[in-house]
Enzyme design. Structure first.
Site, PDB file in Angstrom:
ATOM      1  N   TYR A 180       0.620  -0.982   0.001  1.00 13.22           N
ATOM      2  CA  TYR A 180      -0.140  -0.021   0.077  1.00 13.22           C
ATOM      3  C   TYR A 180       0.725   1.318   0.174  1.00 13.22           C
ATOM      4  O   TYR A 180       0.494   2.401  -0.376  1.00 13.22           O
ATOM      5  CB  TYR A 180      -0.913   0.032   1.055  1.00 13.22           C
ATOM      6  CG  TYR A 180      -1.837  -0.966   1.032  1.00 13.22           C
ATOM      7  CD1 TYR A 180      -2.334  -1.847  -0.114  1.00 13.22           C
ATOM      8  CD2 TYR A 180      -2.783  -1.253   2.220  1.00 13.22           C
ATOM      9  CE1 TYR A 180      -3.512  -2.510  -0.028  1.00 13.22           C
ATOM     10  CE2 TYR A 180      -3.808  -2.165   2.225  1.00 13.22           C
ATOM     11  CZ  TYR A 180      -4.106  -2.901   1.130  1.00 13.22           C
ATOM     12  OH  TYR A 180      -5.021  -3.818   1.192  1.00 13.22           O
ATOM     13  N   LYS A 203       3.757 -15.285   3.163  1.00 11.63           N
ATOM     14  CA  LYS A 203       3.902 -16.326   2.268  1.00 11.63           C
ATOM     15  C   LYS A 203       5.407 -16.467   1.860  1.00 11.63           C
ATOM     16  O   LYS A 203       6.028 -16.175   0.889  1.00 11.63           O
ATOM     17  CB  LYS A 203       3.300 -15.606   0.918  1.00 11.63           C
ATOM     18  CG  LYS A 203       2.951 -16.272   0.024  1.00 11.63           C
ATOM     19  CD  LYS A 203       1.909 -17.642  -0.012  1.00 11.63           C
ATOM     20  CE  LYS A 203       1.540 -18.329  -1.220  1.00 11.63           C
ATOM     21  NZ  LYS A 203       1.015 -19.506  -0.868  1.00 11.63           N
ATOM     22  N   ASP A 256      -2.616 -18.217   2.435  1.00 10.50           N
ATOM     23  CA  ASP A 256      -3.870 -18.963   2.200  1.00 10.50           C
ATOM     24  C   ASP A 256      -4.379 -19.931   3.135  1.00 10.50           C
ATOM     25  O   ASP A 256      -5.726 -20.141   3.379  1.00 10.50           O
ATOM     26  CB  ASP A 256      -3.480 -19.655   0.807  1.00 10.50           C
ATOM     27  CG  ASP A 256      -2.094 -20.423   0.731  1.00 10.50           C
ATOM     28  OD1 ASP A 256      -1.235 -20.357   1.901  1.00 10.50           O
ATOM     29  OD2 ASP A 256      -1.733 -20.931  -0.300  1.00 10.50           O
ATOM     30  N   ASP A 288      -5.140  -6.746   5.855  1.00  7.85           N
ATOM     31  CA  ASP A 288      -6.301  -6.005   5.503  1.00  7.85           C
ATOM     32  C   ASP A 288      -7.538  -7.296   5.088  1.00  7.85           C
ATOM     33  O   ASP A 288      -8.706  -7.018   5.375  1.00  7.85           O
ATOM     34  CB  ASP A 288      -5.969  -5.202   4.349  1.00  7.85           C
ATOM     35  CG  ASP A 288      -7.146  -4.143   3.814  1.00  7.85           C
ATOM     36  OD1 ASP A 288      -8.247  -4.363   4.731  1.00  7.85           O
ATOM     37  OD2 ASP A 288      -7.156  -3.525   2.766  1.00  7.85           O
ATOM     38  N   ASP A 336     -10.688  -8.795   7.830  1.00  4.52           N
ATOM     39  CA  ASP A 336     -12.034  -8.594   7.222  1.00  4.52           C
ATOM     40  C   ASP A 336     -12.989  -9.856   7.141  1.00  4.52           C
ATOM     41  O   ASP A 336     -14.172  -9.911   7.335  1.00  4.52           O
ATOM     42  CB  ASP A 336     -12.136  -7.682   5.860  1.00  4.52           C
ATOM     43  CG  ASP A 336     -12.090  -6.222   5.874  1.00  4.52           C
ATOM     44  OD1 ASP A 336     -12.091  -5.700   6.939  1.00  4.52           O
ATOM     45  OD2 ASP A 336     -12.077  -5.707   5.051  1.00  4.52           O
TER      46      ASP A 336
END
Length: 362
Positions: free
Chosen positions: A142, A193, A226, A250, A254
């Site tokens: 970001y 990851k 994942d 993020d 959520d």
């Protein structure tokens, strides 16, 4: 921290969509508790309309001079654009985080007993869930270099060792202060990851070093993002503190909202090394219901509780709010996002839910 014997200075940023309605509800709650001075400022789309930018220098300075900041919501279709030069409401939030050095986002996920059946997941799957997502806020994709060249676009993800160290310490300190620490069961799950990304390999190496050198009493596990996304909905009660980078955090925080039955129940805190923290519900601006008086104010109220606990050293008042929210839900009150048609539900809007919580403050 506010000055001794002086009201705490709260910068209220209502923002867009349902934000002004929630800001009014939060003001009523804070005034009922007392000991605050509230100054309202525009941000997001409201600031774009008034000033051509999502965050003015004046509002940033007013926030910096406050004791705590409460933001309600930003964004909406009115300001959506594919023009990279067009101002976007979300730039106001990102500018606050960067301008105030708010690098750590805390999102607690604890389904209310009264709402266990409101989740799309089975009750027995989510019972006992009490997890904290710690998300790094000011690094990663970001805030990396981005751009377009012809038919190619890029968004770069970068982290430094220092950035990973400080968010790891926030996570381990949070784990050390949770109930499980006293029983020797406190655990941090670091999500990355590392099988693909170099930034994740740096992340994993740094978190492991901080754990070994400074927090050997806290258990540490690593999990690919994942797999973490799957485990969040299959065994959420097994998590204690989850720490991860900006983009992964993020998405995962959520996703965790499904455990509570509604995004309208999740608060958050964004903290830095010093200076005021930023507290906000994690739901969006919900422009489709703006002005209808049906928005759920409970995530905003729980964000106020986090503000009192983490920003103003008023833990007792935070507990009063949390107990009042639980009491209203236990008595059957439901805004539309929480309603399931069960027997005993009392369907209410924003004003009625606000009044119910105020009545139960104790």
């Amino acid at each position: 921290m506010n000055r001794p014997d002086s009201p705490a200075r709260i910068a209220l940023l209502p923002g867009d969509g349902i934000g002004p309605e929630l800001g009014g509800a939060a003001t009523a709650l804070l005034e009922a508790l007392g000991g605050v001075e509230i100054a309202e400022h525009p941000i997001g789309g409201a600031s774009i309309d008034a000033h051509g930018t999502a965050l003015t220098d004046g509002v940033l300075e007013a926030c910096r001079d406050s004791d705590a900041i409460l933001l309600c919501a930003v964004g909406g279709p009115k300001w959506e654009s594919t023009d990279p030069e067009a101002p976007r409401p979300e730039q106001g939030l990102l500018g606050l985080r960067k301008g105030l050095g708010l690098f750590a986002n805390l999102r607690p996920v604890r389904p209310s007993e009264a709402l266990l059946d409101a989740s799309p997941l089975r009750r027995e799957r989510i019972e006992g869930t009490d997890l904290l997502v710690v998300r790094e806020l000011t690094g990663g994709i970001y805030f990396g270099d981005s751009g377009r060249e012809g038919d190619r676009a890029h968004d770069d993800c970068a982290y430094t060792v220092a950035e990973v160290e400080r968010i790891a310490r926030v996570a381990f300190n949070a784990a050390a202060s949770r109930p499980g620490a006293g029983r020797g069961t406190a655990k941090v799950t670091s999500v990355d990851k590392a099988n693909v990304l170099e930034t994740s390999r740096l992340w994993r190496e740094t978190v492991e070093r901080i754990a070994a050198d400074e927090f050997s009493e806290i258990a540490l596990e690593h999990m690919y993002v994942d797999n973490a996304a799957m485990q969040l909905v299959t065994r959420p009660a097994d998590f204690d503190v989850m720490v991860t980078e900006n983009l992964f955090g993020d998405i995962l925080s959520d996703e965790a909202a499904i455990l509570t039955g509604s995004l309208g129940m999740l608060p958050s805190a964004s903290l830095g090394t010093d200076g005021p923290g930023l507290f906000e519900p994690v739901h969006g601006s919900a422009p489709d219901i703006a002005g209808q008086g049906v928005a759920n104010p409970l995530a905003t109220f729980l964000s106020v509780a986090m503000m009192l606990r983490h920003g103003l050293d008023r833990a007792a008042d935070a507990e009063r709010i949390e107990a009042a929210v639980d009491a209203a839900l236990n008595d059957g009150l439901r805004t539309p996002d929480l309603a399931r048609g069960d027997e005993g539900e009392i369907h209410v809007g924003t004003p009625e839910m606000t009044a119910a919580v105020l009545d139960r403050l104790g």
